[in-house]
Design an enzyme around this catalytic site. Structure first.
Site, short mmCIF file in Angstrom:
data_model
loop_
_atom_site.label_atom_id
_atom_site.label_comp_id
_atom_site.label_asym_id
_atom_site.label_seq_id
_atom_site.Cartn_x
_atom_site.Cartn_y
_atom_site.Cartn_z
N CYS A 112 0.76 -1.28 -0.02
CA CYS A 112 0.06 -0.10 -0.10
C CYS A 112 0.65 1.45 0.05
O CYS A 112 0.84 2.24 -0.82
CB CYS A 112 -1.00 0.03 1.31
N CYS A 213 -5.79 -2.93 7.53
CA CYS A 213 -6.96 -2.15 7.74
C CYS A 213 -8.25 -2.72 7.08
O CYS A 213 -9.32 -2.78 7.73
CB CYS A 213 -6.79 -0.67 6.92
#
Ligand code: ATP
Length: 398
Positions: A112, A213
């Site tokens: 990410c 997440c």
């Protein structure tokens, strides 16, 4: 010089703050606004909690975006939301699932940072004319001038070692480091919360985010089942000595070092030693068989002052961290005809391919981050390595 290390006035310095809606990045925006910088907040919508990944009813992504917006209103700075759902799915979630299917233990936060935050968002910040992109990561970057590069910056572990995120940032390239700023590296989380209260931010007492997440409560197999329903293929659970002890519903349900939930009873404590995607075997054995003294690395990002070959061809003493939850331990980095590999002075149990090996100048806080790589394979100590090799070479019943 000031918080962002620019030699021009804060009011002439534009900075984009990557805002997750959490307390850390909110405080970064608050600190920079207080110091007079020209601050813009940007939140990336990365996934739709309700529809894509989470159980219906959960809506944290929307809540986070709303929190970031409210913080920007309080601070009086502009806030933009960019839709990165497709990009996040392609470059983070899909490779994460493929990696588990291949028997690895991936770290999506590295992907990410590299593809979404420090590539696309960083490019957007440049397009907006910003001098820097600031995040709420706990890591430090400092100016370390080199003879041929006076503006050179380097990464260091943060003051708050409990929060240290350097393990997830080892792949940050030199060009990205020079543009990024991490104002929280010199602060503790407790100080950050006090500042958030002081600034009157709605997120001051908001709970810390979870490890990954898009994976609620760490149940990554549920996420894979939902997004890739036929990924799990059944196979055998095999002892390192060759005995077939049982069967399983897919190697992605197991991780190296796992002890509980194996569903085989042999009277001795057994651990997952290896996941063989090719033959769909989960290989188990005694605890000693987990101990690793050497890891081979791929996709190295080297942040030393010289090239990797110059620094490591004769063996470079350093400190290595092979799991996010472990402290750095003494090691020697090698780069020679065998490849790039790290010899660990103290054997480490539960080293998993797909995880990172991150290298440091010292064991404690404020150590310099030399970079690192992803673990391709590890070599076990004693007879376990030859037993495993023999087992992997043995034919598997169809
Ligand atoms: N959706 C997002 N949009 C923009 N920036 C983000 C987003 N998610 C994370 N970031 C940036 O990356 C940093 C580290 O993300 P991480 O998920 O580790 O959050 P964190 O340490 O819990 O911080 P925070 O309290 O700000 O959420 C954040 O502080 C923020 O700057």
């Amino acid at each position: 010089m000031n918080t962002l290390d620019f030699d021009k006035r804060p009011e002439d310095t534009r900075v984009v703050v990557a805002m997750s809606g959490g307390v850390d990045s909110s405080v970064v925006a608050g600190i920079l606004k207080r110091e007079g910088y020209d601050v813009l907040g940007i939140t990336l919508q990365l996934y739709d909690h309700g529809a894509a990944v989470h159980r219906a009813g959960s809506c944290c992504a929307g809540q986070d975006i709303d929190d970031a917006r409210r913080v920007c209103e309080t601070l009086g700075i502009p806030h933009y939301v960019l839709d990165y759902e497709q990009r996040f799915r392609d470059t983070v979630i899909n490779p994460f699932m493929e990696s588990y299917v291949a028997g690895e233990t991936p770290i999506p936060c590295v992907a990410c940072n590299q593809t979404v935050k420090f590539a696309d968002l960083l490019a957007t910040a440049r397009e907006l004319g910003a001098d820097a992109l600031a995040t709420g990561h706990y890591i430090r970057s400092k100016s370390v001038p080199l003879a041929n590069d006076p503006g050179h910056r380097a990464l260091f572990r943060p003051i708050d070692s409990e929060r240290d995120q350097s393990y997830f940032l080892f792949a940050t390239t030199q060009e990205q480091i020079d543009y990024l700023r991490f104002p929280l590296g010199a602060m503790s989380k407790a100080e950050v919360r006090v500042l958030a209260e002081d600034m009157g931010l709605v997120v001051a007492q908001k709970a810390d985010s979870q490890d990954i997440c898009f994976v609620p409560q760490g149940k990554y197999a549920d996420v894979i089942n939902k997004l890739k329903p036929n990924a799990a293929l059944a196979g055998d659970i095999v002892h390192l000595d060759g005995r077939v002890l049982g069967n399983h519903e897919g190697i992605l349900h197991y991780t190296i070092g796992q002890r509980k939930g194996l569903g085989v009873a042999t009277g001795e404590p057994l651990y997952v030693i290896y996941l063989d995607a090719r033959s769909r075997r989960v290989i188990v054995g005694p605890k000693e068989a987990l101990e690793t003294h050497r890891v081979y690395l791929r996709d190295i990002n080297w942040l030393g002052d010289r090239t990797l070959a110059e620094d490591a061809s004769d063996g470079m003493p350093c400190f290595a961290k092979v799991r996010s939850t472990r402290p750095p331990t003494p090691a020697v980095l090698h780069a020679d005809e065998k490849g790039v590999y790290v010899d660990l002075e103290i054997g480490e149990a539960g080293v998993a391919p797909g995880q990172a090996c991150v290298l440091y100048s010292a064991p404690g806080a404020d150590a310099r981050v030399y970079g690192g790589g992803f673990i391709e394979r590890s070599e076990r100590s004693g007879t376990a390595e030859s037993a495993l090799k023999a087992l992997l070479a043995s034919p598997v019943a169809a």
